[in-house]
Design a protein around this motif. Sequence first.
Motif, PDB file in Angstrom:
ATOM      1  N   ARG A  78       0.872  -1.176   0.000  1.00 61.73           N
ATOM      2  CA  ARG A  78       0.000   0.000   0.000  1.00 61.73           C
ATOM      3  C   ARG A  78       0.905   1.221   0.000  1.00 61.73           C
ATOM      4  NH1 ARG A  78      -5.261  -1.212   1.632  1.00 61.73           N
ATOM      5  NH2 ARG A  78      -5.658   0.753   0.587  1.00 61.73           N
ATOM      6  N   HIS A  79       0.522   2.208  -0.771  1.00 58.39           N
ATOM      7  CA  HIS A  79       1.387   3.377  -0.949  1.00 58.39           C
ATOM      8  C   HIS A  79       1.140   4.434   0.123  1.00 58.39           C
ATOM      9  CE1 HIS A  79       2.654   1.749  -4.730  1.00 58.39           C
ATOM     10  NE2 HIS A  79       1.398   1.620  -5.106  1.00 58.39           N
ATOM     11  N   PHE A  80       2.238   4.889   0.708  1.00 54.43           N
ATOM     12  CA  PHE A  80       2.171   5.976   1.677  1.00 54.43           C
ATOM     13  C   PHE A  80       3.411   6.860   1.491  1.00 54.43           C
ATOM     14  CE2 PHE A  80       1.779   8.116   5.770  1.00 54.43           C
ATOM     15  CZ  PHE A  80       0.407   8.313   5.835  1.00 54.43           C
ATOM     16  N   PRO A  81       3.487   7.555   0.321  1.00 49.64           N
ATOM     17  CA  PRO A  81       4.655   8.397   0.075  1.00 49.64           C
ATOM     18  C   PRO A  81       4.705   9.564   1.069  1.00 49.64           C
ATOM     19  CG  PRO A  81       3.030   8.651  -1.693  1.00 49.64           C
ATOM     20  CD  PRO A  81       2.524   7.586  -0.772  1.00 49.64           C
ATOM     21  N   LEU A  82       5.863   9.746   1.663  1.00 42.83           N
ATOM     22  CA  LEU A  82       6.041  10.815   2.653  1.00 42.83           C
ATOM     23  C   LEU A  82       6.502  12.091   1.954  1.00 42.83           C
ATOM     24  CD1 LEU A  82       7.930   8.611   5.272  1.00 42.83           C
ATOM     25  CD2 LEU A  82       5.513   9.282   5.329  1.00 42.83           C
ATOM     26  N   GLU A  83       6.030  13.224   2.452  1.00 39.96           N
ATOM     27  CA  GLU A  83       6.382  14.509   1.832  1.00 39.96           C
ATOM     28  C   GLU A  83       7.878  14.761   1.790  1.00 39.96           C
ATOM     29  OE1 GLU A  83       4.236  17.982   3.113  1.00 39.96           O
ATOM     30  OE2 GLU A  83       2.353  16.840   3.170  1.00 39.96           O
ATOM     31  N   LYS A  84       8.608  14.288   2.797  1.00 36.05           N
ATOM     32  CA  LYS A  84      10.040  14.561   2.862  1.00 36.05           C
ATOM     33  C   LYS A  84      10.826  13.860   1.752  1.00 36.05           C
ATOM     34  CE  LYS A  84      11.067  10.874   6.176  1.00 36.05           C
ATOM     35  NZ  LYS A  84      11.575  10.548   7.484  1.00 36.05           N
ATOM     36  N   ASN A  85      10.245  12.849   1.125  1.00 32.20           N
ATOM     37  CA  ASN A  85      10.905  12.115   0.042  1.00 32.20           C
ATOM     38  C   ASN A  85      10.314  12.565  -1.285  1.00 32.20           C
ATOM     39  OD1 ASN A  85      12.498  10.640   1.858  1.00 32.20           O
ATOM     40  ND2 ASN A  85      10.863   9.169   2.171  1.00 32.20           N
ATOM     41  N   LYS A  86      11.026  13.451  -1.978  1.00 33.29           N
ATOM     42  CA  LYS A  86      10.406  14.146  -3.111  1.00 33.29           C
ATOM     43  C   LYS A  86      10.123  13.271  -4.329  1.00 33.29           C
ATOM     44  CE  LYS A  86      14.517  16.218  -5.219  1.00 33.29           C
ATOM     45  NZ  LYS A  86      15.086  17.467  -5.673  1.00 33.29           N
ATOM     46  N   HIS A  87      10.695  12.074  -4.408  1.00 32.50           N
ATOM     47  CA  HIS A  87      10.413  11.192  -5.551  1.00 32.50           C
ATOM     48  C   HIS A  87       9.496  10.033  -5.174  1.00 32.50           C
ATOM     49  CE1 HIS A  87      13.443  13.508  -7.573  1.00 32.50           C
ATOM     50  NE2 HIS A  87      14.346  13.151  -6.679  1.00 32.50           N
ATOM     51  N   ALA A  88       9.042   9.999  -3.934  1.00 26.34           N
ATOM     52  CA  ALA A  88       8.245   8.865  -3.452  1.00 26.34           C
ATOM     53  C   ALA A  88       6.885   8.760  -4.140  1.00 26.34           C
ATOM     54  CB  ALA A  88       8.059   8.954  -1.942  1.00 26.34           C
ATOM     55  N   PHE A  89       6.249   9.895  -4.401  1.00 24.72           N
ATOM     56  CA  PHE A  89       4.932   9.864  -5.041  1.00 24.72           C
ATOM     57  C   PHE A  89       5.052   9.313  -6.462  1.00 24.72           C
ATOM     58  CE2 PHE A  89       1.036  11.486  -6.973  1.00 24.72           C
ATOM     59  CZ  PHE A  89       0.104  11.192  -5.993  1.00 24.72           C
ATOM     60  N   ALA A  90       6.067   9.770  -7.196  1.00 27.92           N
ATOM     61  CA  ALA A  90       6.301   9.256  -8.555  1.00 27.92           C
ATOM     62  C   ALA A  90       6.684   7.779  -8.499  1.00 27.92           C
ATOM     63  CB  ALA A  90       7.391  10.073  -9.253  1.00 27.92           C
ATOM     64  N   ALA A  91       7.462   7.392  -7.498  1.00 25.71           N
ATOM     65  CA  ALA A  91       7.863   5.989  -7.348  1.00 25.71           C
ATOM     66  C   ALA A  91       6.635   5.104  -7.119  1.00 25.71           C
ATOM     67  CB  ALA A  91       8.862   5.833  -6.202  1.00 25.71           C
ATOM     68  N   ALA A  92       5.684   5.587  -6.337  1.00 28.05           N
ATOM     69  CA  ALA A  92       4.453   4.830  -6.088  1.00 28.05           C
ATOM     70  C   ALA A  92       3.675   4.646  -7.393  1.00 28.05           C
ATOM     71  CB  ALA A  92       3.595   5.541  -5.040  1.00 28.05           C
ATOM     72  N   GLN A  93       3.595   5.699  -8.194  1.00 27.61           N
ATOM     73  CA  GLN A  93       2.914   5.587  -9.489  1.00 27.61           C
ATOM     74  C   GLN A  93       3.638   4.592 -10.397  1.00 27.61           C
ATOM     75  OE1 GLN A  93       1.632   9.434 -11.318  1.00 27.61           O
ATOM     76  NE2 GLN A  93       2.709  10.278  -9.550  1.00 27.61           N
ATOM     77  N   ALA A  94       4.961   4.658 -10.392  1.00 26.47           N
ATOM     78  CA  ALA A  94       5.757   3.740 -11.214  1.00 26.47           C
ATOM     79  C   ALA A  94       5.533   2.299 -10.772  1.00 26.47           C
ATOM     80  CB  ALA A  94       7.235   4.119 -11.141  1.00 26.47           C
TER      81      ALA A  94
END
Length: 175
Positions: A48-64
């Motif tokens: 399950r995706h929970f990208p943290l704001e402090k990791n600026k590429h985490a949201f894109a990584a979740a999409q990938a």
Amino acid sequence: MSDSSPAPSTAPVLEIWCDLQCPDCRTALDDLRSLRARYGDRLELRLRHFPLEKNKHAFAAAQAAEEAWEQGQGWPYAEALLGRVEELSRKGEPFLVEVARELGLDAEEFDTALIDGRHILIVDADQAEGKAIGVSGTPTYVIDGERLDGGKSQEGLRERIEEIADRLLAGQEQG
């Protein structure tokens, strides 16, 4: 939500709330591999995706990762990213496509998916659900309604997950 099983499963589900750029989630990889080795298909692992704001590429990584799931390589892709979080931090989004290419996935489709945002709603829904159930850091595990926070310490978590999974599996065998 990334569901690795094509049909509904009766196996207990372990949800892993994860940020694919998180060093603590990378540390959790060994536990996930051990759980997979111990239980195989008897325990369903769900990323399950929970990208943290402090990791600026985490949201894109979740999409990938969602694109990787669509292409049938969700776990290998997620594990490849987690194993190289520093590289992701350094190289950013081009690294997401690079990893897809290394795994033999359709890298052009990854690039397109990141541009057109086709998986944003899945990531947003995971994140909203995580917040609703009290996830605040990663990794966080949920099994049989119990939330286990691995963001502070991984110590003893795998053992606790195994305890719960063993209890659930024993209950299934009796039923």
